[in-house]
Design an enzyme around this catalytic site. Structure first.
Site, PDB file in Angstrom:
ATOM      1  N   GLU A   1      -4.361   2.135  -4.862  1.00 15.28           N
ATOM      2  CA  GLU A   1      -2.912   2.856  -4.458  1.00 15.28           C
ATOM      3  C   GLU A   1      -2.546   1.494  -4.080  1.00 15.28           C
ATOM      4  OE1 GLU A   1      -4.933   4.090  -0.671  1.00 15.28           O
ATOM      5  OE2 GLU A   1      -5.612   3.706  -2.512  1.00 15.28           O
TER       6      GLU A   1
ATOM      7  N   ASP B   1       1.026  -1.327  -0.219  1.00 13.72           N
ATOM      8  CA  ASP B   1       0.061   0.075   0.120  1.00 13.72           C
ATOM      9  C   ASP B   1       1.143   1.533   0.180  1.00 13.72           C
ATOM     10  OD1 ASP B   1      -3.089   1.280   0.797  1.00 13.72           O
ATOM     11  OD2 ASP B   1      -1.784   1.832   2.124  1.00 13.72           O
ATOM     12  N   ILE B   2       0.355   1.983  -0.817  1.00 11.36           N
ATOM     13  CA  ILE B   2       1.570   3.620  -0.977  1.00 11.36           C
ATOM     14  C   ILE B   2       0.770   4.538   0.488  1.00 11.36           C
ATOM     15  CG2 ILE B   2       1.586   5.542  -1.898  1.00 11.36           C
ATOM     16  CD1 ILE B   2       0.961   3.918  -4.718  1.00 11.36           C
TER      17      ILE B   2
END
Length: 324
Positions: free
Chosen positions: A237, A194-195
């Protein structure tokens, strides 16, 4: 008109048709010496019937697949049955250039070939006829259709923005790997990525910049994969990677290398320099995993713990992770 004249006329017409028909006709004797070579063959080979009559086919055309073709012809002589060679089996027997403007993309003429036993009046098969059909248009259309279908298949499995697998196709990879484990108790790990603070990037720089960041991370992820790994865009994302034959410890080595590579890189967007980090959750498959969805949820828990720890880190799922 006498019967003889009528027969001569018919023969004359037949010879005329044989010479002008848009099909290659070659007649060979038992030793593969050429007895007939029609206009189609002359036009495409540049060799006239007069200069080739009586010559051995395989001596005159050393590029022919001799061993294979003789085997086919021998069976026609012996069994007195016709044989058929499709362009899909072998694109051509005679290497003729393709001069058709419509199918300019093909270098050579695609051919279907029929081998026909020719019997004498006594019923002996003394000769064989080779009939060559130009099927370049059909072949090219079929090949183009096949290529287009393969392209459509790829597109239906690919996420447009990142060129990674889309979620549906990635899920199939995951299910397949889980089934392998359930059947053979192999080893594999699942990674969720996950960003960090992605909303902040979108709010500060806009959605186009956000897309650039997603593409950048997808690119670095793609570079890190082995042939057998399956990476997909899981959500906005979020990314997910199935690592076959990989222990949790080895998966952690993979995630740490990737995490450091991402943290050290810079995305340039409209003269802005954007740096990002990612959090990663790893789960090695084991007896505690009872379905592909429980495998996802255990990787998700590890990812959640990585976020809790302050982001920009990897966490390997343990029983302790489950409790948090």
């Amino acid at each position: 008109m006498s019967n003889d004249q009528s027969a001569m006329n018919e023969l004359h017409w037949l010879i005329d048709m044989v010479q002008t028909i848009e099909v290659g006709l070659v007649v060979l004797d038992r030793h593969y010496n050429i007895q007939l070579w029609n206009g189609f063959m002359e036009n495409h080979s540049g060799v006239s019937p007069n200069s080739i009559k009586g010559q051995n086919l395989f001596t005159r055309f050393p590029d022919l697949p001799a061993t294979w073709l003789k085997q086919k012809m021998e069976s026609v002589f012996m069994l007195k049955n016709r044989a058929f060679i499709s362009w899909e089996q072998r694109p051509y027997v005679f290497q003729f250039k393709n001069y058709r403007p419509i199918t300019g993309r093909a270098d050579y003429m695609y051919q279907n070939v029929t081998l026909l036993p020719l019997a004498s009046l006594t019923g002996q098969v003394t000769h064989i006829s080779v009939i060559i059909y130009d099927v370049t248009d059909i072949a090219i259309n079929k090949l183009q259709l096949k290529a287009a279908n393969e392209q459509l298949e790829r597109l239906s499995q690919t996420d447009g923005l990142t060129q990674l697998h889309n979620r549906r196709h990635w899920q199939e990879c995951l299910d397949h790997e889980y089934d392998l484990y359930a059947r053979y108790s192999g080893m594999a790990s699942l990674v969720m990525i996950d960003i960090d603070n992605f909303k902040h990037i979108n709010d500060n720089y806009g959605h186009v910049a956000g897309d650039k960041v997603i593409q950048h991370i997808a690119h670095l992820l793609s570079q890190s994969l082995r042939e057998t790994d399956c990476a997909g865009r899981y959500g906005g994302e979020e990314f997910a990677v199935v690592l076959p034959k990989t222990s949790g410890a080895d998966a952690m080595n993979f995630t740490e290398r990737l995490r450091e590579k991402i943290a050290a890189s810079v995305i340039v967007y409209e003269s802005l320099k954007i740096s990002v980090t990612v959090s990663l959750g790893v789960c090695e498959i084991g007896s505690h995993i009872t379905s592909s969805s429980s495998w996802i949820s255990c990787s998700d828990k590890a990812l959640y713990e990585a976020k809790q720890k302050g982001r920009n880190c990897s966490v390997l799922h343990t029983s302790k992770t489950s409790k948090s």
